[in-house]
Design a protein around this motif. Structure first.
Motif, PDB file in Angstrom:
ATOM      1  N   LEU A 193      58.096  43.070  54.917  1.00 63.04           N
ATOM      2  CA  LEU A 193      58.048  41.636  55.161  1.00 63.04           C
ATOM      3  C   LEU A 193      56.715  41.100  54.661  1.00 63.04           C
ATOM      4  CD1 LEU A 193      59.807  39.414  56.557  1.00 63.04           C
ATOM      5  CD2 LEU A 193      58.321  39.684  58.547  1.00 63.04           C
ATOM      6  N   PHE A 194      56.775  40.079  53.790  1.00 61.96           N
ATOM      7  CA  PHE A 194      55.581  39.503  53.187  1.00 61.96           C
ATOM      8  C   PHE A 194      55.429  38.056  53.642  1.00 61.96           C
ATOM      9  CE2 PHE A 194      56.870  42.884  50.328  1.00 61.96           C
ATOM     10  CZ  PHE A 194      55.662  43.511  50.012  1.00 61.96           C
ATOM     11  N   ARG A 195      54.174  37.632  53.790  1.00 60.29           N
ATOM     12  CA  ARG A 195      53.873  36.249  54.124  1.00 60.29           C
ATOM     13  C   ARG A 195      53.737  35.451  52.835  1.00 60.29           C
ATOM     14  NH1 ARG A 195      51.654  34.220  58.739  1.00 60.29           N
ATOM     15  NH2 ARG A 195      50.936  36.285  59.385  1.00 60.29           N
ATOM     16  N   GLY A 196      54.365  34.265  52.808  1.00 61.50           N
ATOM     17  CA  GLY A 196      54.325  33.449  51.608  1.00 61.50           C
ATOM     18  C   GLY A 196      52.919  33.074  51.211  1.00 61.50           C
ATOM     19  N   ALA A 197      52.068  32.728  52.181  1.00 56.54           N
ATOM     20  CA  ALA A 197      50.692  32.341  51.870  1.00 56.54           C
ATOM     21  C   ALA A 197      49.924  33.473  51.230  1.00 56.54           C
ATOM     22  CB  ALA A 197      49.986  31.869  53.144  1.00 56.54           C
ATOM     23  N   ALA A 198      50.195  34.708  51.627  1.00 57.35           N
ATOM     24  CA  ALA A 198      49.499  35.855  51.039  1.00 57.35           C
ATOM     25  C   ALA A 198      49.912  36.057  49.588  1.00 57.35           C
ATOM     26  CB  ALA A 198      49.781  37.112  51.862  1.00 57.35           C
ATOM     27  N   LEU A 199      51.209  35.956  49.324  1.00 59.37           N
ATOM     28  CA  LEU A 199      51.686  36.146  47.955  1.00 59.37           C
ATOM     29  C   LEU A 199      51.225  35.012  47.041  1.00 59.37           C
ATOM     30  CD1 LEU A 199      55.312  37.299  48.797  1.00 59.37           C
ATOM     31  CD2 LEU A 199      53.420  38.738  48.057  1.00 59.37           C
ATOM     32  N   MET A 200      51.051  33.814  47.587  1.00 58.18           N
ATOM     33  CA  MET A 200      50.638  32.668  46.779  1.00 58.18           C
ATOM     34  C   MET A 200      49.125  32.537  46.686  1.00 58.18           C
ATOM     35  SD  MET A 200      53.419  29.952  48.336  1.00 58.18           S
ATOM     36  CE  MET A 200      53.055  28.601  47.223  1.00 58.18           C
ATOM     37  N   ASP A 201      48.405  33.482  47.258  1.00 57.86           N
ATOM     38  CA  ASP A 201      46.952  33.419  47.241  1.00 57.86           C
ATOM     39  C   ASP A 201      46.422  33.669  45.824  1.00 57.86           C
ATOM     40  OD1 ASP A 201      44.396  33.160  48.088  1.00 57.86           O
ATOM     41  OD2 ASP A 201      44.466  34.750  49.586  1.00 57.86           O
ATOM     42  N   ASP A 202      45.165  33.313  45.631  1.00 64.19           N
ATOM     43  CA  ASP A 202      44.524  33.524  44.334  1.00 64.19           C
ATOM     44  C   ASP A 202      44.527  35.008  43.983  1.00 64.19           C
ATOM     45  OD1 ASP A 202      44.003  30.832  44.317  1.00 64.19           O
ATOM     46  OD2 ASP A 202      41.990  31.047  45.161  1.00 64.19           O
ATOM     47  N   ASN A 203      44.739  35.292  42.710  1.00 69.88           N
ATOM     48  CA  ASN A 203      44.671  36.654  42.179  1.00 69.88           C
ATOM     49  C   ASN A 203      45.701  37.598  42.796  1.00 69.88           C
ATOM     50  OD1 ASN A 203      42.462  36.014  40.512  1.00 69.88           O
ATOM     51  ND2 ASN A 203      41.038  36.339  42.213  1.00 69.88           N
ATOM     52  N   VAL A 204      46.767  37.054  43.354  1.00 66.59           N
ATOM     53  CA  VAL A 204      47.845  37.915  43.852  1.00 66.59           C
ATOM     54  C   VAL A 204      49.079  37.712  42.980  1.00 66.59           C
ATOM     55  CG1 VAL A 204      49.339  38.515  45.795  1.00 66.59           C
ATOM     56  CG2 VAL A 204      46.938  37.954  46.190  1.00 66.59           C
ATOM     57  N   MET A 205      49.817  36.627  43.208  1.00 67.60           N
ATOM     58  CA  MET A 205      51.045  36.414  42.446  1.00 67.60           C
ATOM     59  C   MET A 205      50.753  36.192  40.968  1.00 67.60           C
ATOM     60  SD  MET A 205      54.291  34.095  43.537  1.00 67.60           S
ATOM     61  CE  MET A 205      53.549  32.491  43.337  1.00 67.60           C
ATOM     62  N   LYS A 206      49.682  35.464  40.670  1.00 70.97           N
ATOM     63  CA  LYS A 206      49.342  35.214  39.269  1.00 70.97           C
ATOM     64  C   LYS A 206      48.999  36.505  38.554  1.00 70.97           C
ATOM     65  CE  LYS A 206      48.136  32.901  35.595  1.00 70.97           C
ATOM     66  NZ  LYS A 206      49.157  32.274  34.729  1.00 70.97           N
ATOM     67  N   LYS A 207      48.160  37.341  39.201  1.00 75.63           N
ATOM     68  CA  LYS A 207      47.773  38.606  38.567  1.00 75.63           C
ATOM     69  C   LYS A 207      48.942  39.570  38.515  1.00 75.63           C
ATOM     70  CE  LYS A 207      44.073  42.026  38.529  1.00 75.63           C
ATOM     71  NZ  LYS A 207      42.823  42.487  39.183  1.00 75.63           N
ATOM     72  N   TYR A 208      49.866  39.438  39.461  1.00 80.09           N
ATOM     73  CA  TYR A 208      51.025  40.327  39.488  1.00 80.09           C
ATOM     74  C   TYR A 208      51.924  40.112  38.273  1.00 80.09           C
ATOM     75  CZ  TYR A 208      54.602  43.191  41.767  1.00 80.09           C
ATOM     76  OH  TYR A 208      55.488  44.183  42.086  1.00 80.09           O
ATOM     77  N   THR A 209      51.792  38.962  37.611  1.00 80.81           N
ATOM     78  CA  THR A 209      52.589  38.687  36.416  1.00 80.81           C
ATOM     79  C   THR A 209      51.980  39.289  35.156  1.00 80.81           C
ATOM     80  OG1 THR A 209      51.430  36.608  35.992  1.00 80.81           O
ATOM     81  CG2 THR A 209      53.365  36.521  37.423  1.00 80.81           C
ATOM     82  N   THR A 210      50.840  39.983  35.299  1.00 77.62           N
ATOM     83  CA  THR A 210      50.153  40.535  34.136  1.00 77.62           C
ATOM     84  C   THR A 210      51.035  41.536  33.410  1.00 77.62           C
ATOM     85  OG1 THR A 210      48.030  40.267  35.255  1.00 77.62           O
ATOM     86  CG2 THR A 210      48.094  41.751  33.347  1.00 77.62           C
TER      87      THR A 210
END
Length: 1103
Positions: A580-597
């Motif tokens: 279970l993931f929190r939306g705010a954590a995944l949308m944080d800086d250097n998380v979701m954006k970097k995950y698209t690398t």
């Protein structure tokens, strides 16, 4: 500076009262009065409760008890004063006693200031609100400052009182030795009992047992102590006591023989010093009894708000109690008054189940399910018509069947069956979508991915649904409202709150779980805002020896390793099969954006694509979020049943785990600054754990060498060479042979090593029998390991039968920690998935397939695609297979697909499978279609073929493999060589330990010789296990607390609500009134208000 001076002043006053009252004033009163006189500290609290409720608009029902409590405490002081005036009615120092009573009143008032924060925010005074916020942010410093001030004030009071009272410091030194022991013993008992009571109080509140296990017992404790004392003094304990009704002994009675009797006698003397007790004055005794009763009942009514507290499951301690410190002198009163007082009621525990349908009356939870099919389309043979694979067909059939079951819950045969609602089927830029409205109103969406249109594989599916759920569904509506002119600050706060309360449950297609498992994870995220992800206990399912081995391996990993990570720091990997993931954590800086690398370097392919779940958690940890583990949240997933599939799975997991751990340790200094849960000691623990993992192969060789020495009676160095040769040969073969051949050799060697491990167990036992002692390093280690695993399993009673598979696990240790390590390191350059990739021809399944037995384990490949793969395999090396599968002419096929626009036969195909459950064709909104096209263009466009780049990446992967393998194996070689030379040198460099027999006797001249390196490693590894064992004990306690809290709240609430729902005739047709559109697509009606607590939940399954 202002905050520090204010805290210093308040703590000085509180410390002064806490020191003066027990050290100066209370010795002048009798023991009975002292039991309840401290209840007077509740007077200011009760007054502030009444004042706060008078000024608030809340219901006034709970204002009456504290008001009565105020009057009772005032009456208690009056009666208490009158009782002492009755004592001195015939003359005496009554004025002195009035002074002591006055100091008692002032002292209790000073102590009561300790909990001023409990009511500071109830009066809307800006100054007090700001001070309270500052104290909350600096709670640790405030606690330390408070402790120092209390100690200094207490010392000052003692230092001033001794000379003022005419006492001599020499009296402290002249205390008899037995009395010192008694005093120290009583102090130790007081500290231990206070600590235990404080912890049990917290546990009771977390388990929703604050009424029966906190409020009632703590109020009855004073009465129980008082009753026990009165009963004891009424029973003559001394022969010198006459037969009169007076409980007071005559002067000159010999001292009590036992410590208990002596303490009781001293307490009785304090009571008998009062004339009204000695003379049995009825009026005086009534005054004493009345004051005691008023004090007791006044505090009970002044803290009655605890009875009405609405507490969340496993509520945070800081949200339950105001101060982290507790008062040992007046512990009961401190625990009661330290409980937070709130005027409003907290929200109840939200639930996600079929009795919480998606209606306007149930707006605390909004819920959607999404299934993502990776590579769901196939080409019909001999035509350009697109069709979906067999798994997608099966899903449609199963949904129809399950919907029918839920739609026919009414068993009345005379009532007309409800018609099936029409569902939707849509063509999308990434393939297709099925949109279902479930029987109780929740949404289920099935996303069918076409790898010719969008990038496939698991990480890109995750990126797809993260941007869709968090970006499109959440952010988009607030952007529209901002464009319509709504206030930016209000929208920002609403968006922040919704991101924090949006949870994504990530699943694999073969994961099975119960709703309770999800709610246990929701509790962690709901109450702890710093938690970005939480995972549960994963149980592998299947049959066969490989599954049996994994059952115990998973059990040990969760019992010890995951609990240690949770307790001492953070869990490093929250598995994608059930997290279970929190939306705010995944949308944080250097998380979701970097995950698209996109992987561009060799190390990226290992870290990013081989262990995407672990990499995502690494990003969360580095950004400051906490990842937790809940042992009571059980989920079941398919495990590899074949030796080859198991080795290929661990070939991915091993290097990716090492890469992510090294990445986290490399940024340890920065991560520990950002993440409060990751400390320097925890980083040291991970370094030691990593070192133990790296040196695993050498350790296995040393263990096997020890068995060779005992069984074959050969020199230890010869045994070490004999144990090292087979894995060294296997290492050379792995560099020369194909992957399948390597696995075949490993399988044969695993069987041989299993027989050898049997001999190793017998050799360890035989060595202990031969030497007539188990007090050797190997014997102690063996016995300790067995006992530790058995005890650990006993603390998990539901999983205790897994201990049976422990023997198989031990026999397979060389395969799992020696051969598998070699295979993983040598094949690190192979970045193919390795499991669930290429199945054989798909077989048809019956239309009535059961949902529980339906598992979508892999995408479907056509014969033509398989032929293309075989052709590519002949052209390129095995290390390029994964890249080639992604890059083979996808761009040309995509262009051809877009230009020719083949007939979308899959729509008619699924409509026919749905039968009476009609799928009406629909289209996406223009805005959403543009969103998908932009997302594809930026992140998810299929990768173009670049053979030169493929060749370079393959070479870089081999170079990376060579570097890592060299470091890995040279570390093990150095360990073995060091051990070899130490054994060759002999006893001159060994550590001598006297031989100790089982009966404890020591034989002179007989010693046991141990090389220092081996002993150091043995002690280090055993210390690591002890740390994990201690963490397991701690974690089990709090898991039990969570389970009891869930059982005591959720189960009862579910039964009550289910009964109400089924009995209420107005609910019969409420599902028909539910709109088919998603909640997130109607922000005007269903978006959360700024002050509304709600949870937006998505369940995402990847197939």
């Amino acid at each position: 500076m202002l905050l520090g001076s204010q805290v210093l002043c308040v703590e000085t006053v509180v410390g002064l009262g806490a020191a003066v009252l027990p050290l100066v004033v209370m010795p002048h009163f009798d023991i009975v009065s002292n039991v309840l006189v401290l209840n007077g500290v509740g007077f200011p609290s009760a007054v502030l409760q009444v004042a706060a409720q008078c000024l608030s608009r809340e219901r006034r029902r709970v204002m009456i008890p504290p008001l009565i409590g105020v009057l009772l405490i005032v009456a208690a002081y009056v009666l208490f004063t009158l009782s002492y005036m009755q004592d001195y009615r015939d003359g005496g120092s009554s004025q002195t006693m009035i002074v002591w009573i006055g100091m008692t009143t002032v002292g209790t008032f000073c102590i009561s200031l300790s909990w001023w924060e409990n009511y500071s925010t109830l009066f809307n005074v800006t100054f007090l609100n700001n001070i309270t916020k500052d104290i909350s942010r600096s709670r640790n410093i405030i606690c330390m400052l408070s402790s120092v001030v209390r100690v200094l004030v207490t010392l000052a009071v003692v230092g001033a009182y001794v000379p003022l009272a005419g006492l001599d410091w020499s009296l402290l030194q002249s205390v008899p030795e037995p009395n010192k022991h008694v005093a120290l013993g009583l102090a130790a008992i007081q500290v231990a009992c206070s600590t235990l009571l404080q912890w049990l109080t917290v546990v009771a509140c977390k388990m929703h047992a604050h009424r029966q296990s906190f409020f009632i017992p703590i109020h009855l404790s004073s009465l129980a102590v008082l009753a026990a004392f009165l009963i004891s003094i009424l029973v003559p304990l001394q022969p010198g006591m006459d037969n009169s009704t007076s409980p007071c002994p005559h002067p000159g009675v010999s001292p009590a023989p036992s410590v208990f009797e002596q303490l009781l006698s001293d307490a009785r003397l304090t009571l008998c010093a009062r004339p009204i007790v000695r003379d049995l004055d009825t009026a005086g005794l009534l005054l004493i009894s009345g004051s005691l009763f008023c004090w007791w009942l006044g505090l009970a009514l002044g803290t009655i708000y605890i009875w009405f507290l609405e507490i969340q499951r496993i509520e945070r301690t800081q949200d339950l109690f105001l101060r982290r410190l507790y008062e040992t002198v007046f512990l009961e009163q401190a625990m009661l008054l330290n409980t937070r007082f709130t005027l409003g009621r907290k929200g109840k525990n939200s639930r996600l189940d079929k009795y919480r349908p998606l209606t306007k009356s149930c707006n605390d939870v909004i819920f959607e399910s999404h299934i993502y099919f990776d590579d769901a389309f196939i080409q019909a043979g001999g035509s350009s018509e697109q069709r979906v694979n067999e798994y997608a067909e099966t899903l449609v059939e199963v949904i129809t069947e399950v919907y029918t079951i839920f739609n026919e819950q009414d068993t009345c045969v005379f009532r007309e069956a409800k018609p099936f609602p029409h569902q939707k089927i849509l063509q999308t830029p990434y393939g297709g979508r099925l949109k279902y409205t479930l029987p109780h109103g929740n949404m289920l969406m099935v996303h069918l991915k076409d790898k010719q249109l969008i990038r496939h594989k698991k990480r890109w599916s995750q990126i797809m649904y993260l941007y869709y759920l968090l970006g499109w569904k959440i952010n988009r509506k607030y952007v529209k409202r901002f464009e319509e002119g709504e206030d930016e600050n209000v929208l920002t706060q609403m968006l922040k709150k919704e991101k924090e309360n949006t949870y994504i449950l990530a699943l694999d297609g073969d994961t099975d779980f119960l709703p309770a498992a999800v709610m246990l994870l929701v509790d962690r995220l709901k109450l702890y805002p710093e938690v970005g992800a939480a995972c549960g206990r994963i149980h592998p399912t299947g049959t066969g020896p490989m599954v049996w081995y994994q059952k115990f391996e998973y059990a040990v990993g969760h019992w010890l390793q995951k609990t240690a990570e949770h307790v001492f720091g953070c869990v490093l990997c929250s598995p994608g099969c059930f997290s279970l993931f929190r939306g705010a954590a995944l949308m944080d800086d250097n998380v979701m954006k970097k995950y698209t690398t996109k992987a561009t370097e060799a190390s990226h392919y290992v870290q990013y694509d081989q262990g995407e779940d672990r990499w995502l958690c690494t990003l969360l940890l580095q950004q400051g979020w906490r990842v937790e583990y809940n042992a009571a949240s059980d989920a079941y997933t398919k495990a590899p049943q074949d030796f080859k599939e198991f080795y290929n799975q661990r070939r991915r997991w091993g290097p990716s785990t090492m890469a992510n751990t090294i990445d986290l340790l490399g940024s340890g200094a920065l991560t520990s600054q950002r993440n409060s849960s990751i400390s320097k000691p925890y980083i040291l623990y991970q370094i030691i754990s990593m070192a133990a993992s790296i040196l695993g192969p050498a350790t296995i060789c040393l263990m096997l060498a020890g068995s060779f020495t005992f069984i074959l009676s050969i020199h230890p160095n010869n045994a070490l060479i004999l144990a090292t040769v087979p894995p060294f040969i296997y290492l050379i073969l792995c560099f020369q042979l194909k992957s399948d051949t390597q696995i075949t050799i490993a399988a044969v060697m695993s069987v041989l090593y299993a027989f050898l491990m049997t001999a190793t167990i017998l050799s360890v036992i035989g060595q202990m029998v031969e030497e007539q002692t188990f007090m050797t390093p190997s014997g102690l280690f063996f016995i300790s390991m067995v006992l530790m695993y058995v005890v650990t399993a006993a603390f998990h009673p539901q999983e205790f039968p897994l201990i049976i598979f422990g023997l198989l696990y031990f026999l397979c240790i060389p395969s799992g920690y020696l051969l598998l390590a070699i295979y993983s390191m040598v094949n690190m350059n192979n970045v193919s998935w390795g499991t669930r990739e290429t199945g054989g021809p798909l077989k048809s399944k019956p239309a009535g397939a059961n949902l529980k037995n339906w598992k979508c384990n892999c995408p479907c490949w056509t014969d033509q695609e398989k032929a293309d793969e075989d052709e590519i395999q002949n052209l390129l090396t095995a290390s390029q297979m994964d890249l080639t599968a992604e890059l083979t002419t996808l761009q040309d096929k995509r262009k051809e697909h877009l230009v020719s626009a083949p007939s979308q036969g899959w729509v008619a195909q699924l409509q026919s499978k749905s039968r009476e459950f009609a799928l009406n064709e629909d289209t996406l909104k223009t805005e959403e279609e543009e969103f998908w096209r932009e997302l594809q263009e930026r992140y998810l466009e299929p990768l173009a073929e670049d053979k030169e780049k493929q060749r370079k990446i393959a070479e870089d992967l081999k170079a990376l493999r060579n570097r890592v393998a060299f470091v890995f194996f040279i570390c093990n070689a150095l360990w073995l060589v060091a051990t070899f030379f130490l054994q060759a040198i002999g006893t001159s460099v060994s550590i001598q330990i006297p031989k100790i027999y089982i009966n404890g006797s020591i034989m002179e001249g007989e010693n046991i010789f141990i090389d220092p390196i081996g002993l150091m490693f043995l002690l280090g590894f055993f210390s690591l296990l002890l740390v994990q064992f201690a963490a397991m004990l701690y974690h089990r306690i709090y898991t039990l607390i969570h389970c009891v809290a869930y059982t005591g709240t959720e189960a009862k609430a579910m039964k009550s609500e289910a009964k109400h729902f089924l009995e209420d005739p107005s609910n019969e047709n409420q599902v028909d009134d539910v709109q088919e559109e998603s909640l997130f697509e109607e922000p005007e009606d269903r978006a959360p208000k700024p002050n509304t607590d709600f949870i937006a939940s998505f369940i995402v399954s990847e197939v």
